[in-house]
Design a protein around this motif. Structure first.
Motif, short mmCIF file in Angstrom:
data_model
loop_
_atom_site.label_atom_id
_atom_site.label_comp_id
_atom_site.label_asym_id
_atom_site.label_seq_id
_atom_site.Cartn_x
_atom_site.Cartn_y
_atom_site.Cartn_z
N ILE A 1 0.84 -1.21 0.00
CA ILE A 1 0.00 0.00 0.00
C ILE A 1 0.87 1.25 0.00
CG2 ILE A 1 -1.60 1.38 1.40
CD1 ILE A 1 -2.90 -1.26 2.28
N LEU A 2 1.91 1.27 0.84
CA LEU A 2 2.79 2.43 0.91
C LEU A 2 3.53 2.66 -0.41
CD1 LEU A 2 4.19 1.92 4.51
CD2 LEU A 2 2.56 3.67 3.76
N VAL A 3 3.97 1.58 -1.03
CA VAL A 3 4.63 1.71 -2.34
C VAL A 3 3.66 2.28 -3.36
CG1 VAL A 3 5.69 0.45 -4.25
CG2 VAL A 3 6.29 -0.15 -1.91
N ASN A 4 2.45 1.73 -3.40
CA ASN A 4 1.46 2.20 -4.37
C ASN A 4 1.03 3.64 -4.10
OD1 ASN A 4 1.33 -0.15 -5.93
ND2 ASN A 4 -0.20 -1.08 -4.58
N ARG B 1 -4.15 5.72 -14.72
CA ARG B 1 -5.27 4.99 -14.11
C ARG B 1 -4.77 3.70 -13.45
NH1 ARG B 1 -8.22 6.77 -18.73
NH2 ARG B 1 -7.61 4.86 -19.84
N SER B 2 -3.81 3.04 -14.09
CA SER B 2 -3.29 1.79 -13.53
C SER B 2 -2.66 2.01 -12.16
CB SER B 2 -2.25 1.19 -14.48
OG SER B 2 -2.85 0.80 -15.70
N ALA B 3 -1.95 3.13 -12.00
CA ALA B 3 -1.34 3.44 -10.71
C ALA B 3 -2.40 3.62 -9.64
CB ALA B 3 -0.48 4.69 -10.83
N GLN B 4 -3.51 4.24 -9.99
CA GLN B 4 -4.60 4.44 -9.03
C GLN B 4 -5.29 3.11 -8.70
OE1 GLN B 4 -6.65 7.39 -11.41
NE2 GLN B 4 -5.91 9.06 -10.11
N VAL B 5 -5.48 2.28 -9.74
CA VAL B 5 -6.10 0.97 -9.53
C VAL B 5 -5.23 0.10 -8.63
CG1 VAL B 5 -6.76 -1.19 -10.67
CG2 VAL B 5 -7.44 1.01 -11.67
#
Length: 206
Positions: A119-122, A152-156
């Motif tokens: 989660i922290l990485v994302n 969008r992929s980064a947010q997903v």
């Protein structure tokens, strides 16, 4: 007049690639030889290999996104540089989380720790994507269909990592399966989206 002191994009990429290379390399050290395993050596070896391949795939995917993220812009900013440093901090914790999963397979606490690191990485990755978009727009660049898909992929990925945490808490024995499914789905969706963008781009050129 050009500034004498400025943030270097090449140095940022250099240290990032170095950290990724070290992280991807040292994770293999958590794989023990079958001789050193007290019981069920082959089952333990398969477990260690499975965790290693999943972690290697996750970190490799982050590297792919990272090199795309910084390839188009010509400069960096203090915010992007600082965020990238914290991003690397969390990436560097991946071998620790992988080792903990090896030692306490299918238990809640290490599974949750692994999820929180993802989660922290994302989260930091999503911030960097936003900052890169702002830098590009300030320099007169415009987002392509491919850029929007990556954004969008980064947010997903951030949303999916929260789902990982839920599974880690309630059903840790299925945690690795969910991680693997998420990794496979992200890869498949990305490839399909890129194929669609290529087809649409060819149609536009015609």
């Amino acid at each position: 007049m050009n500034a004498m002191f400025h943030y270097s994009k090449s140095r940022l990429i250099g240290i990032s690639d170095g950290v990724f290379a070290v992280v991807l390399t040292i994770m293999v050290l958590d794989i023990k030889s079958p001789i050193s395993m007290a019981r069920g050596p082959m089952i333990e070896l398969i477990k260690h290999l499975l965790i290693y391949f999943i972690s290697f795939g996750i970190v490799s995917e982050y590297w792919v996104y990272h090199q795309e993220l910084l390839s188009g812009i010509k400069r960096t900013t203090p915010l992007l540089t600082i965020t990238n440093i914290y991003y690397l901090v969390f990436i560097s914790l991946t071998p620790f989380a992988t080792g903990w999963l090896n030692d306490a397979f299918m238990q809640r606490l290490p599974s949750m720790a692994y999820s929180i690191i993802i989660i922290l990485v994302n989260f930091t990755q999503a911030i960097m994507f936003h900052e890169v978009v702002e830098i590009g727009e300030e320099d007169g660049m415009h987002m392509s269909a491919h850029d929007r898909e990556e954004y969008r992929s980064a947010q997903v990925m951030l949303g999916v990592s929260i789902i990982y945490l839920i599974f880690a808490y309630f059903t840790p024995k299925y945690f690795l399966i969910v991680i693997w499914i998420g990794l496979a789905l992200r890869t498949a969706v990305t490839q399909v989206a890129r194929a669609i963008n290529r087809i649409q781009s060819r149609k536009t050129q015609k």
